[in-house]
Scaffold this active site. Structure first.
Site, PDB file in Angstrom:
ATOM      1  N   GLU A 111       0.925  -8.850   2.544  1.00  0.00           N
ATOM      2  CA  GLU A 111      -0.159  -8.429   1.668  1.00  0.00           C
ATOM      3  C   GLU A 111      -0.601  -9.636   0.839  1.00  0.00           C
ATOM      4  O   GLU A 111       0.235 -10.295   0.225  1.00  0.00           O
ATOM      5  CB  GLU A 111       0.304  -7.320   0.729  1.00  0.00           C
ATOM      6  CG  GLU A 111       0.716  -6.040   1.419  1.00  0.00           C
ATOM      7  CD  GLU A 111       1.232  -5.021   0.417  1.00  0.00           C
ATOM      8  OE1 GLU A 111       0.403  -4.428  -0.307  1.00  0.00           O
ATOM      9  OE2 GLU A 111       2.462  -4.835   0.338  1.00  0.00           O
ATOM     10  N   ARG A 326      16.863  -6.643   5.077  1.00  0.00           N
ATOM     11  CA  ARG A 326      16.128  -7.472   4.127  1.00  0.00           C
ATOM     12  C   ARG A 326      17.056  -8.524   3.527  1.00  0.00           C
ATOM     13  O   ARG A 326      18.253  -8.281   3.351  1.00  0.00           O
ATOM     14  CB  ARG A 326      15.564  -6.574   3.030  1.00  0.00           C
ATOM     15  CG  ARG A 326      14.645  -7.266   2.052  1.00  0.00           C
ATOM     16  CD  ARG A 326      14.031  -6.245   1.106  1.00  0.00           C
ATOM     17  NE  ARG A 326      13.159  -6.855   0.132  1.00  0.00           N
ATOM     18  CZ  ARG A 326      12.382  -6.175  -0.689  1.00  0.00           C
ATOM     19  NH1 ARG A 326      12.397  -4.851  -0.645  1.00  0.00           N
ATOM     20  NH2 ARG A 326      11.605  -6.794  -1.558  1.00  0.00           N
ATOM     21  N   LYS A 336       6.899  -9.203  -6.860  1.00  0.00           N
ATOM     22  CA  LYS A 336       5.679  -9.862  -7.343  1.00  0.00           C
ATOM     23  C   LYS A 336       5.283  -9.334  -8.722  1.00  0.00           C
ATOM     24  O   LYS A 336       4.856 -10.092  -9.588  1.00  0.00           O
ATOM     25  CB  LYS A 336       4.551  -9.634  -6.331  1.00  0.00           C
ATOM     26  CG  LYS A 336       4.708 -10.427  -5.057  1.00  0.00           C
ATOM     27  CD  LYS A 336       3.683 -10.063  -4.017  1.00  0.00           C
ATOM     28  CE  LYS A 336       4.091  -8.845  -3.242  1.00  0.00           C
ATOM     29  NZ  LYS A 336       3.288  -8.628  -2.015  1.00  0.00           N
TER      30      LYS A 336
END
Length: 546
Positions: A111, A326, A336
């Protein structure tokens, strides 16, 4: 313990030992008195002595690429556990193979609303690395379906980081390239009775024990008209959504496919006021690009069923979704949103603050991209969620710099040293290799005044101290000379400001316990010594952080 020390050369031994003991206690429980009893030894018969066989063992320090065993071959999607086969699968697969020629195709779909971090380095290596291993291609696809948070600087930075790690995208694409096609397929989904316009609010749809929408069974024609009204801006934001009639693995029912946002898009401007969600967009864009292996992290595993359901319901070619664990690093945060909060509160300068573990921050700190790739490859491709100590990454950085970084001597806290007597005339120069074991070199000159680091001197030495003291000599790196303190000059506070020494050639009789760095002909430099941003291994864990 010995094996761990060999693998993690730079790890703190005490902390490693404590971590091992903690994990053993977690698995086996607390130590009891029974555990402390001596083990009864049983006599065993001596085995017959067999002739010694010498075996040559080859050790690889780091794999060149990740191992990708277990993945399906292109065109054999149906062999994967959990893959859903329909009456259209065979036809769609043949059409897919005719377009791709059996080529492996992956994608890296970030993204564009923030900077990539060390976890993304794993995703980049897996997606680009898998395609490279099988002579395939990897797309860089920007998942640009949320115009509120997307900025041009993030698009640029993402591509920059992919290239910095050594990868070149086959194509750079955008989810927004497909807005028209995605809209038309949404209309098709409504017409087949598999989607409907809903007026529940975001709060009403939150959680897992949510009441079924009272608009779930509204007439198809009505949903078609309302969806057209959504597109034409006749509803306020949040007043209507398009929802799909399916259930995620986690039990969440009817995920949203489209929502209203009156925000201009960076590529399409004001053409659209409805935007597709990840759950709707991702699998269809994979299908449009003929992706063979849709590789993503474990948190998307609960969306696998909706991924297959949507492609099959719309009679689109269906890729296979594979999940991997992950990567998380201790003593930092990678969200973020939370990094943005640190920036706004002035605790870090920006996304490239060297104390962070964003890729731009690591580059600014001087971490070579090869070291980051090696770190990821050493972890391998597993489904386990991993949180690693930064020391593991730093060890890979040291290994890389050890063979690539030119050497210079430096002192951070200079202490003046004046030579009173030397058995070799001063000044003199010696040739020093830029990198040990390689041909490139440079010259260094020692003069009758030089500088050492103030931390390399003490008034008196103890048994554990190996450097210069009034009662202990030290070697000067590269020049083969040994320094002996004759006099120490101090300021009014008692701090040493000058050492007066004699130096002599190194021989068998005056071998020092250590050699230290020094500089004579110096250049002033700015040195930034960074410490950890957080004191706790898991700064987001309320049970760990007081």
């Amino acid at each position: 313990m010995g094996m761990i020390r060999k693998e993690l050369k730079w790890a703190d031994g005490a902390r490693v030992k404590k971590e091992i003991e903690t994990q053993i206690a977690t698995i086996l429980g607390a130590r009891t008195e029974e555990d402390d009893k001596p083990v009864q030894k049983t006599k065993q018969k001596k085995a017959e002595k067999k002739p010694e066989v010498k075996t040559e063992v080859k050790v690889e320090e780091a794999p060149q690429e990740l191992s990708f065993g277990g993945f399906h071959k292109p065109g054999e999607n149906y062999t994967t556990e959990g893959y859903v086969v329909t009456e259209h699968t065979e036809r769609l697969m043949k059409e897919h193979l005719s377009r791709t020629g059996g080529q492996v195709r992956t994608r890296f779909p970030p993204e564009p609303n923030g900077i990539l971090h060390i976890g993304h380095a794993k995703a980049i290596n897996i997606n680009f690395g898998f395609a490279r291993s099988y002579d395939g291609v990897c797309f860089l696809r920007y998942d640009d379906t949320n115009p509120e948070k997307e900025e041009e600087k993030f698009f640029t930075a993402i591509l920059d980081m992919v290239k910095w790690l050594g990868y070149q995208p086959y194509k750079v694409t955008h989810s927004s390239d497909n807005f028209n096609n995605l809209y038309n397929l949404a209309v098709k989904l409504i017409k087949s009775g598999d989607a409907y316009v809903c007026h529940q609010t975001a709060d009403e749809m939150k959680g897992f024990e949510v009441k079924a929408s009272p608009w779930r069974d509204r007439p198809i024609e009505e949903s078609l008209l309302l969806f057209e009204d959504m597109k034409n801006g006749k509803f306020d934001e949040g007043a209507a959504t398009l929802r799909m009639k399916c259930v995620l693995e986690e039990g969440k029912q009817d995920p949203v496919a489209y929502r209203i946002k009156y925000v201009p898009h960076h590529r399409t401007g004001n053409d659209w006021c409805i935007y597709p969600t990840y759950d709707y967009t991702h699998c269809l864009c994979d299908s449009f690009e003929d992706i063979t292996h849709s590789l993503c992290t474990k948190e998307f595993q609960n969306r696998r069923s909706s991924y297959y359901w949507l492609c099959n319901t719309l009679e689109q070619y269906c890729p296979v979704q594979w999940e991997y664990g992950r990567l998380n690093i201790g003593y930092t945060i990678m969200s973020k949103r939370k990094i943005g909060k640190l920036i706004s509160e002035g605790l870090v300068a920006d996304f490239d603050d060297p104390r962070l573990f964003t890729l731009t921050a690591l580059r600014r700190r001087g971490f070579p991209p090869q070291a980051i790739n090696t770190f990821v490859k050493k972890l391998g491709l597993t489904g386990a969620l991993t949180q690693l100590d930064p020391l593991m990454l730093e060890a890979c950085v040291r290994d890389e710099l050890n063979t690539t970084a030119g050497r210079v001597m430096a002192v951070l806290e200079p202490l003046t040293v004046t030579v009173l007597k030397s058995d070799t005339p001063l000044p003199f120069s010696v040739t020093v290799p830029d990198i040990p074991g390689q041909e490139e070199s440079h010259s260094v000159t020692i003069r009758d005044t030089f500088y050492i680091d103030s931390t390399d001197f003490r008034d008196t030495a103890d048994k554990d101290y190996r450097r210069l003291a009034t009662d202990q000599t030290v070697g000067l790196k590269h020049v083969g000379m040994v320094a002996t303190v004759v006099e120490v000059k101090k300021d009014v506070s008692g701090k040493p400001i000058e050492l007066r020494v004699n130096i002599e050639k190194l021989d068998d009789k005056n071998k020092p316990r250590a050699f230290i760095q020094w500089v004579s002909d110096y250049t002033i430099a700015e040195v930034r010594n960074y410490t950890r941003l957080f004191n706790h291994r898991s700064p987001e864990d309320p049970e760990e952080v007081p």
